[in-house]
Design an enzyme around this catalytic site. Sequence first.
Site, PDB file in Angstrom:
ATOM      1  CE  LYS A 115      -4.374  -1.622   1.853  1.00  0.00           C
ATOM      2  NZ  LYS A 115      -5.378  -1.490   2.910  1.00  0.00           N
ATOM      3  CE  LYS A 197      -8.800 -11.454  -2.846  1.00  0.00           C
ATOM      4  NZ  LYS A 197      -8.418 -11.173  -1.475  1.00  0.00           N
ATOM      5  CE  LYS A 200     -12.924  -4.132  -1.475  1.00  0.00           C
ATOM      6  NZ  LYS A 200     -13.752  -4.168  -0.289  1.00  0.00           N
TER       7      LYS A 200
END
Length: 334
Positions: A115, A197, A200
């Site tokens: 992140k 994966k 979203k």
Amino acid sequence: MIDGKKVLFSGMQATGTLTLGNYLGALQNWVKLSDEYECFYSVVDLHSITVRQNPAELRKRARNLLTLYVAAGLDPKKNCIYYQSHVSGHAELSWILNCFTYMGELNRMTQFKDKAAKHADNINAGLFTYPVLMAADILLYQADVVPVGIDQMQHLEITRDIAQRFNGVYGDVFTIPEAYVGKSGAKIMSLQEPSKKMSKSDENPNASVYLMDDEDVIIRKFKRAVTDSLARIAYTDEQPGIKNLLDIYCACTGKTPAEAVKEFEDRGYGELKTAVAEAVVSVLKPVQKRFEELSKDKTYIDEVIKENAEKADYYAKKTLRKVQKKVGFPERIR
Ligand code: TRP
């Protein structure tokens, strides 16, 4: 333990648009677990502001997510469905646990590193101590089990370490939580890059099926799903696209991969894609319909929010008061 049941805690962030992956990998499982455990399912909005958010957007998404928990089948009388920000104990316990967590431990968190690389202009202290807040979420309710995906395992490990360290100093204050890893097949991959994966935050809209996608959009996305040129239907890592389609099919129908392979082995990729799309539609449609209905019922959802925040707060305070006493804060005068 609450009323003879083991306690389960999990949470989701209201950032991005929820995908089929979130539903089949998490929500659907949560519903199954809700009879066996005393469940706390939080919309973890404190976590969300570690990344800059548009306030109006965050508020709307959080409400939609909470509504979706109910639409997916979580009974709010049995499951505690609430906003993390409505229970001040999360932030309070988080501070205390910060003082029992080492910089070195947090420095090893792979999600922080990812992140921080992604949001290089805003590497704030909250992003760094994010796992401590997560530990507070879990420990506040004395959770026995935490359903988490692989990507959150490291955070659960640090939660256990912090809890054990605290207990080592003050005695048995916290229950040491265990991971609950769902049965295989629940990890849903991108339709465009099946080694990744389903996310979203994927930029390619064809990569993810969103929970609120219409029937024709769902069918179109599956038609475009990336497969391979082997022209055979088998459940193997060499065919990640086909494997993912079979996994989705199984998660929607409750069938095993072996059963699914048997059903499709003599058929073409086109037919498989259509069948998977139909299975997905039949799972999502009722959830979408219920979501629409619930969204219109403001009074009901408001009541769910209020009642469950009070319930969560009751249990949170119980733990928090104990912790505050242990670390040496003065007693409250009543
Ligand atoms: N960090 C989790 C995620 O992004 C969400 C989360 C916050 C969570 N607190 C939690 C999950 C406690 C399980 C338990 O997916």
